[in-house]
Design a protein around this motif. Structure first.
Motif, PDB file in Angstrom:
ATOM      1  N   ALA A 298     -27.860 -27.221 -16.751  1.00  0.00           N
ATOM      2  CA  ALA A 298     -28.443 -25.938 -16.336  1.00  0.00           C
ATOM      3  C   ALA A 298     -29.413 -26.113 -15.154  1.00  0.00           C
TER       4      ALA A 298
ATOM      5  N   SER B 260     -28.527 -18.720 -26.861  1.00  0.00           N
ATOM      6  CA  SER B 260     -27.591 -19.782 -27.227  1.00  0.00           C
ATOM      7  C   SER B 260     -26.535 -19.308 -28.220  1.00  0.00           C
TER       8      SER B 260
ATOM      9  N   LEU C 181     -25.734 -19.942 -23.238  1.00  0.00           N
ATOM     10  CA  LEU C 181     -25.080 -21.226 -23.507  1.00  0.00           C
ATOM     11  C   LEU C 181     -23.915 -20.991 -24.467  1.00  0.00           C
TER      12      LEU C 181
ATOM     13  N   LEU D 119     -29.498 -31.229 -25.116  1.00  0.00           N
ATOM     14  CA  LEU D 119     -29.368 -29.790 -24.885  1.00  0.00           C
ATOM     15  C   LEU D 119     -30.715 -29.084 -25.034  1.00  0.00           C
TER      16      LEU D 119
ATOM     17  N   ALA E 295     -23.988 -26.999 -20.779  1.00  0.00           N
ATOM     18  CA  ALA E 295     -25.334 -26.443 -20.684  1.00  0.00           C
ATOM     19  C   ALA E 295     -26.374 -27.514 -20.351  1.00  0.00           C
TER      20      ALA E 295
END
Ligand SMILES: C[S@@+](CC[C@H](N)C(=O)[O-])C[C@H]1O[C@@H](n2cnc3c(N)ncnc32)[C@H](O)[C@@H]1O
Length: 191
Positions: free
Chosen positions: A97, A114, A46, A129, A94
């Motif tokens: 995803a 990340s 990410l 997230l 992200a």
């Protein structure tokens, strides 16, 4: 991309980048060592920025494994694609995803790395997230995230740590990498 270009991007696109320098090699080595990459079949990164973690992930994953990176900044997408052609760099947030894993017929990934600036996200952004990370990871999968030491002075930095403990098990904090600008450490958590 040079460090001068990163600085310009960090200062002009500050709403998404929220950094003035890319991470050091030492931090990149540490976060990827903690990410359980050796036996992973699918890995997600990410916020690769200029690809400093991406390069190490490529080194430490098996050829043939799936490696997707999500980056919202177009210049960083181009820089990471140039630097790491083996990684599929998607210009998307992200939070999406799941959609991309589905498109590849993958239910889960084994590891999430990340490079996101968690302490500067709003409460809702952090939740969305973190939900996306949790949803993407298989049970027992590894989540690693770096954090700047000064970020712990911020409410959002402490919120992120609390939310990690609430959602994941075995949350651990690494030593501090002082030769990073700013100094930083890594959280490692298990879904
Ligand atoms: C602090 S920089 C870190 C870059 C790189 N990982 C490093 O350590 O040098 C954060 C990166 O996350 C990206 N980013 C911010 N929000 C994002 C999101 N929702 N999805 C994907 N990337 C995002 C930014 O564009 C930026 O490249």
């Amino acid at each position: 991309m040079t460090w001068q270009e990163f600085l310009v991007e960090g200062l002009t696109s500050h709403t998404e980048v929220r950094a003035v320098a890319s991470s050091s090699q030492e931090l990149a080595e540490l976060i990827t060592d903690l990410a359980s990459l050796g036996d992973a079949n699918a890995v997600i990164e990410l916020g690769p920025g200029t690809g400093v973690f991406t390069e190490k992930i490529v080194e430490k994953t098996r050829v043939g494994s799936t490696f997707l990176a999500f980056e919202v900044n177009a210049r960083f997408v181009a820089a990471t694609r140039r630097r790491c052609p083996r990684c599929t760099v998607l210009q998307d947030s992200a939070v999406h995803a799941r959609k991309h894993l589905d498109a590849l017929g993958l239910q889960h990934c084994d590891s999430v790395v990340s490079g996101l600036p968690w302490a500067s996200f709003s409460d809702n952004e952090q939740d969305d997230l973190l939900d996306a990370v949790f949803d993407a990871l298989r049970p027992g999968g590894t989540f690693v995230a770096f954090a700047y030491v000064p970020g712990l002075l911020l409410q959002r930095g402490r919120d992120f740590r609390r939310k990690l403990h609430a959602r994941f098990s075995d949350v651990e904090q690494s030593h501090v990498v002082w030769r990073n600008m700013p100094p930083a450490f890594v959280y490692r958590a298990v879904r």
